[in-house]
Design a protein around this motif. Sequence first.
Motif, PDB file in Angstrom:
ATOM      1  N   GLY A   1      40.576  51.502  32.424  1.00 25.05           N
ATOM      2  CA  GLY A   1      39.285  52.789  31.845  1.00 25.05           C
ATOM      3  C   GLY A   1      38.155  52.211  32.366  1.00 25.05           C
ATOM      4  N   ALA A   2      37.126  53.301  32.400  1.00 27.67           N
ATOM      5  CA  ALA A   2      36.173  52.952  33.145  1.00 27.67           C
ATOM      6  C   ALA A   2      34.506  53.595  32.748  1.00 27.67           C
ATOM      7  CB  ALA A   2      36.298  53.073  35.127  1.00 27.67           C
ATOM      8  N   ARG A   3      34.470  53.738  31.326  1.00 32.12           N
ATOM      9  CA  ARG A   3      34.012  54.248  30.584  1.00 32.12           C
ATOM     10  C   ARG A   3      32.549  53.519  29.420  1.00 32.12           C
ATOM     11  NH1 ARG A   3      33.770  59.896  32.028  1.00 32.12           N
ATOM     12  NH2 ARG A   3      35.267  60.153  32.337  1.00 32.12           N
ATOM     13  N   CYS A   4      32.322  53.562  28.306  1.00 25.73           N
ATOM     14  CA  CYS A   4      31.370  52.559  27.872  1.00 25.73           C
ATOM     15  C   CYS A   4      31.994  51.348  27.187  1.00 25.73           C
ATOM     16  CB  CYS A   4      31.445  53.494  26.723  1.00 25.73           C
ATOM     17  SG  CYS A   4      30.141  55.425  26.104  1.00 25.73           S
TER      18      CYS A   4
ATOM     19  N   LEU B   1      39.342  43.861  38.900  1.00 25.89           N
ATOM     20  CA  LEU B   1      39.791  44.976  39.071  1.00 25.89           C
ATOM     21  C   LEU B   1      39.578  46.301  37.630  1.00 25.89           C
ATOM     22  CD1 LEU B   1      40.627  46.844  40.748  1.00 25.89           C
ATOM     23  CD2 LEU B   1      43.313  46.755  40.457  1.00 25.89           C
ATOM     24  N   LEU B   2      38.718  47.536  38.359  1.00 24.32           N
ATOM     25  CA  LEU B   2      38.600  48.150  37.128  1.00 24.32           C
ATOM     26  C   LEU B   2      38.917  49.757  37.771  1.00 24.32           C
ATOM     27  CD1 LEU B   2      37.245  49.280  34.433  1.00 24.32           C
ATOM     28  CD2 LEU B   2      34.878  49.877  36.514  1.00 24.32           C
TER      29      LEU B   2
ATOM     30  N   LEU C   1      27.019  53.395  34.100  1.00 23.71           N
ATOM     31  CA  LEU C   1      28.058  51.943  33.376  1.00 23.71           C
ATOM     32  C   LEU C   1      28.585  51.294  34.680  1.00 23.71           C
ATOM     33  CD1 LEU C   1      28.980  53.119  29.886  1.00 23.71           C
ATOM     34  CD2 LEU C   1      26.755  51.792  30.207  1.00 23.71           C
ATOM     35  N   VAL C   2      29.888  52.421  35.403  1.00 20.26           N
ATOM     36  CA  VAL C   2      30.311  51.985  36.254  1.00 20.26           C
ATOM     37  C   VAL C   2      29.890  51.600  37.451  1.00 20.26           C
ATOM     38  CG1 VAL C   2      32.380  53.338  37.768  1.00 20.26           C
ATOM     39  CG2 VAL C   2      31.658  54.229  35.849  1.00 20.26           C
TER      40      VAL C   2
ATOM     41  N   GLU D   1      36.093  45.630  41.383  1.00 18.19           N
ATOM     42  CA  GLU D   1      36.582  46.852  42.661  1.00 18.19           C
ATOM     43  C   GLU D   1      37.244  47.521  41.957  1.00 18.19           C
ATOM     44  OE1 GLU D   1      39.634  44.766  44.270  1.00 18.19           O
ATOM     45  OE2 GLU D   1      41.221  46.815  44.904  1.00 18.19           O
ATOM     46  N   LEU D   2      36.391  48.443  41.947  1.00 14.38           N
ATOM     47  CA  LEU D   2      36.629  50.571  41.505  1.00 14.38           C
ATOM     48  C   LEU D   2      37.902  51.141  42.122  1.00 14.38           C
ATOM     49  CD1 LEU D   2      35.825  52.537  39.122  1.00 14.38           C
ATOM     50  CD2 LEU D   2      34.177  53.083  40.365  1.00 14.38           C
TER      51      LEU D   2
END
Length: 405
Positions: free
Chosen positions: A10-13, A30-31, A109-110, A119-120
């Motif tokens: 989960g890559a939000r707030c 790792l995101l 944010l990301v 790493e996304l």
Amino acid sequence: MPIYDAIIVGARCAGSPTAMLLARKGYQVLLVDRATFPSDIFRLHIIGGSGVRKLAEWGLLDRVLATNCPPMHRITVTFGDFPLGGRPPGLSDSPFSLAPRRVVLDQILVQAAVEAGAELREGYPVDDLLWDDRRVVGIKARTTTGTAVTERARIVVGADGVHSLVARLVQAPVLREVPPQTFGYWTYWSEVPLDGLELAYFPEQRRFIVAAPTNDGLSLIATQGAIADFHAFRADIPAGYHGAISLATDLAERVAGGRQAERFRGSADLPNVVRRPYGPGWALVGDAGYHQDPILAQGILDAFRDADLLANAIDQSLAGRLPLDAALADYERRRDEAGMPVFERTLQETRLEPFPPDLLRLRAALRGNQADTDRFYSAIFGTVPPEEFWAPDNIARILATARLD
Ligand SMILES: Cc1cc2nc3c(=O)[nH]c(=O)nc-3n(C[C@H](O)[C@H](O)[C@H](O)COP(=O)(O)OP(=O)(O)OC[C@H]3O[C@@H](n4cnc5c(N)ncnc54)[C@H](O)[C@@H]3O)c2cc1C
């Protein structure tokens, strides 16, 4: 196969700041998110004092302001009686509150997490967790082409929202649960001028209205109502929406002169749930850890605060200063210390009951007393310690010096 220090789902707030803070400390992070960015998530997006402060602390406030998101320096609240307007102090030169569109905020944010070295992987749904005995040691996911992959980490963080898969898979104990008490509908308007953040409460009709300027010259205008009225409201959304707005006569006049820029959106999926946020090899942050009705607009700033707390706890453990369990127990304690009083207040507000006479008396006493009105709002938005404002001596002083007209 590399073993990451942390995998964040989960890559939000909640997820992106956790990844950013860990990566800034030098960890391999790792995101992942099943969404791709930039992308919207249909929620309101008002961020009060302490959330704005976090953005500044992380060096991201200027980026948010640069998206042409109007700073809100003022707040005005009416109960249908009189508007009480104040200017809670923000940071020097910065607003006390902001309402950046989520498509804008989440992208910043990301991006910050990636710049920090995380790493996304986007478009990357996690389906399951990897276990070693009873300990979580990684994730099972799918790539954009549908290939199944596994990745391992010393800790897996579920930042995957209110219906968290991670929470479900680890069977995170539910510590408190209250079903949805309200629903909300909102849309965006052009040519509707606002004086900062505007709120209006109508307990008799069980309606709450919030209006805030946002990106692209638009005004976000939303209404919340008691869950019992949801089906009737949904049967004719424009009528329900405008019926609510018409209670706030001054705002309704401005809306009548404006143009609706987007379609209505709404939700009654507003549960109030607190989960134990950690266990062997896993932790939860943001809505995954606890979710509350958005009536007090706390979700984003809570997610920011807990990202900070969790990143510090993980750092304590990965750096060998504390066993993971002890560090995460401390995370839970701090989260609850800060969050649970607000959670209880939120539940109280969702009843949309008439305001206590004491509060109405205080409000009347604040009329014409700008300095204390500013401090009143600051206490609500967390830029002044609430216990300082609500100290009996302070309240007695305000009531004693009230204008008598
Ligand atoms: C109607 C509504 C209005 C709100 N208004 C406000 C407000 O005005 N102010 C405020 O502060 N808060 C508000 N909130 C609360 C706020 O939106 C949340 O607290 C905030 O979004 C929490 O962020 P999060 O990162 O924890 O979760 P989310 O923002 O929900 O992000 C979770 C992410 O996880 C990803 N994900 C989920 N499952 C998987 C999976 N299996 N694999 C990979 N990725 C996955 C999702 O794609 C998503 O990107 C509102 C909420 C609602 C519902």
